[in-house]
Write an enzyme that holds these catalytic residues in place. Structure first.
Site, mmCIF file in Angstrom:
data_model
loop_
_atom_site.group_PDB
_atom_site.id
_atom_site.type_symbol
_atom_site.label_atom_id
_atom_site.label_comp_id
_atom_site.label_asym_id
_atom_site.label_seq_id
_atom_site.Cartn_x
_atom_site.Cartn_y
_atom_site.Cartn_z
ATOM 1 C CE LYS A 136 -48.645 -45.177 64.903
ATOM 2 N NZ LYS A 136 -49.154 -43.994 65.136
ATOM 3 C CG PHE A 145 -50.939 -43.664 54.847
ATOM 4 C CD1 PHE A 145 -51.784 -44.805 54.696
ATOM 5 C CD2 PHE A 145 -50.949 -42.912 56.074
ATOM 6 C CE1 PHE A 145 -53.014 -45.065 55.808
ATOM 7 C CE2 PHE A 145 -52.167 -43.095 56.815
ATOM 8 C CZ PHE A 145 -52.917 -44.332 56.651
ATOM 9 C CD GLU A 175 -52.917 -40.825 60.822
ATOM 10 O OE1 GLU A 175 -53.365 -40.169 61.564
ATOM 11 O OE2 GLU A 175 -52.706 -41.911 60.847
ATOM 12 N NE ARG A 194 -58.759 -46.575 64.859
ATOM 13 C CZ ARG A 194 -57.428 -46.638 64.764
ATOM 14 N NH1 ARG A 194 -56.670 -45.916 64.077
ATOM 15 N NH2 ARG A 194 -57.121 -48.002 64.823
ATOM 16 N NE ARG A 242 -54.864 -54.158 65.852
ATOM 17 C CZ ARG A 242 -54.813 -52.790 66.113
ATOM 18 N NH1 ARG A 242 -53.703 -52.001 65.797
ATOM 19 N NH2 ARG A 242 -55.649 -52.179 66.457
#
Length: 521
Positions: free
Chosen positions: A237, A321, A286, A257, A386
């Protein structure tokens, strides 16, 4: 007009104003949406909220559906109107009779959003006053809430999405998927209410149009994370800035984002995307500032560089990712393991987030990263969700919470807003207070925090300044304990500020359910 669904609750009534609107052929009166919003605020159950919203949506004329759906969700079609709280403190006398149509409000918002340059402040003030002078008292209250983003009636976009499905008599799953792929509530409302299921089925992931990123839930350790995900891989992460990279031929678009276009700020990421072998793809990842030895700089370095439009010297490295689309093939519904294999074939290892088994946690921490994300091998990419498919594990507990209020400091902090009131998202669209903290604040942060929170002020009570719930702050803490002092029944132990999350809206802050799940077993 589409008929109102039979199951609309008794709070849905035909008011005289709507009859006049029909006779005058001016479209649906804005007062009707204001009344629907008040009805929804008074309802406690999601089902009843959906029914009332569906009735309001079904009444909208064809040209009003995009704007009206946004108003009901508290989000005008025009994202930035250039109007602050100070401009709305003093309102003109309200009109005695409702006359504003939904379309007229949308046109007025268009005009406000387009004003810029010399003289725009005065022109904006005049245009705003003219709009508010035509509004009744209830409409003025509604307009003010829409403009400053403070509707608070418990009908977020997801609830309005379900109401669109009901009003259009189409499956909820179709609307939710269309919202995921298009990210535009108004466009989805137009398609569903205008054409129906066929139009919703036509929505596809489009290279160049960003979609809401998939999000991760939280677990205290690897074992707890794996209980949620089942068979999974473990990835580092990174404490970077989320990016979504779209490429079609030589054209590259990079989105944040919050789906803002940041392409011009990141020439090094553009160059990296053009160096990859694919012709058309969408990557999730990221952007992060790394030292020569591969360890990360503090997030403030990454954040400052990410926000900079010119004069920057720090280089951001893209670390990807996930792969959502490749050369004409959508991968959203493919298992995570299949997407990971496709990513490995497209992106070299120096631009991929390291992935492996449980040993990745120790490796990530040794390299200076936050922790890991445990990702289910069979899980599809659920944009904007989520859930249990992605679970982050960080040795130091952190939550992204919303600042609800702040207290003036004393002693050496006199003159600064210091003690933060922290809240998690509640199940009804509001926020649940979890406690306070003034720890972790440097003098520089105190100075910035004071100016920022004063700009968000709604009212005061004694030494407490209450603010619009917009500012998200990352809070580290040592645990969650039972506390009858706060509405959620819990409080954070030794809470301290890590950083403010300018990249995250309040709608993506952690929920009270997440907080309760972190209590000792």
């Amino acid at each position: 007009m589409r008929p109102i669904p039979d199951e609309a609750p008794v709070t849905s009534t035909v008011r005289p104003s709507s009859i006049w609107a029909s006779l005058l052929n001016v479209g649906v009166l804005f007062a009707e949406l204001a009344a629907a919003t008040e009805d929804v605020r008074a309802l406690s159950g999601r089902k009843d909220k959906v029914a009332r919203l569906a009735a309001a949506l079904a009444s909208l004329d064809e040209g009003e559906r995009a704007a009206g759906a946004g108003y009901l969700a508290g989000a005008p079609r025009q994202r930035v109107l250039g109007v602050g709280w100070a401009s709305l403190k003093e309102l003109p006398p309200p009109a005695s009779v409702a006359s504003l149509s939904v379309a007229e409000v949308d046109t007025a918002f268009d005009a406000l959003a387009e004003l810029s340059g010399p003289g725009s402040q005065g022109a904006r003030r005049a245009a705003l006053t003219a709009l508010l002078a035509r509004a009744t008292e209830s409409e003025q209250s509604y307009l003010r809430a829409l403009i400053i983003g403070d509707l608070r009636q418990g009908a977020l976009a997801a609830v309005v999405g379900d109401a669109i499905a009901r009003a259009a008599e189409v499956p909820v799953a179709l609307v939710r998927r269309a919202l995921m792929l298009r990210g535009d509530l108004g466009a989805v409302a137009e398609a569903a209410l205008g054409v129906g299921a066929e139009a919703l089925q036509a929505f596809r992931l489009e290279v160049g149009r960003p979609i809401a990123p998939m999000l991760a839930s939280t677990a205290p350790d690897l074992d707890a994370a794996l209980e949620k995900t089942g068979a999974a891989a473990v990835e580092w992460k990174l404490d970077g800035a989320r990016i979504q990279v779209h490429r079609s031929g030589d054209d590259v678009g990079i989105f944040s984002r919050t789906l803002d276009d940041v392409t011009a700020r990141l020439p090094e990421v553009v160059a990296a995307a053009r160096a990859l072998p694919g012709d058309a793809f969408v990557l999730d990842g990221e952007a992060i500032a790394l030292r020569d030895d591969g360890t990360p700089y503090p997030f403030q370095v990454t954040g400052s560089r990410f926000a900079s439009r010119s004069g920057h010297t720090v280089v951001l490295t893209p670390m990807f990712f996930d792969l959502l689309h490749l050369d004409g093939v959508d991968l959203l519904d493919r298992p995570g393991s299949e997407r990971a294999a496709a990513l490995s074939a497209l992106v070299p290892s120096e631009w991929r987030v390291p992935r492996g088994g449980p040993e990745m946690l120790e490796a990530a921490l040794a390299q200076g990263h936050e922790g890991v994300v445990v990702k289910g091998l069979d899980a599809p990419y659920e944009a904007g969700r989520r859930g249990a498919a992605w679970v982050k594990v960080k040795p130091i507990h952190t939550l992204d919470l919303v600042v609800l209020g702040v207290e003036w400091g004393s002693g050496r902090r006199r003159g600064w807003l210091s003690n933060l009131h922290l809240g998690a998202r509640g199940p009804d669209g509001g926020f649940v207070m979890l406690g306070k903290t003034f720890k972790g604040l440097t003098d520089a942060l105190l100075e910035w925090q004071t100016q920022k929170l004063l700009s968000l002020e709604t009212h005061r009570s004694g030494h407490v300044v209450f603010v619009r719930p917009e500012l998200v702050v990352e809070i580290a803490f040592d645990g969650v304990q039972t506390s009858p002092r706060y509405p959620g029944g819990v409080a954070l132990r030794f809470a301290r500020v890590v950083r403010y999350r300018d990249d995250k809206p309040a709608a993506e802050a952690d929920t009270i359910e997440t907080v309760l799940g972190l209590r000792p077993r």
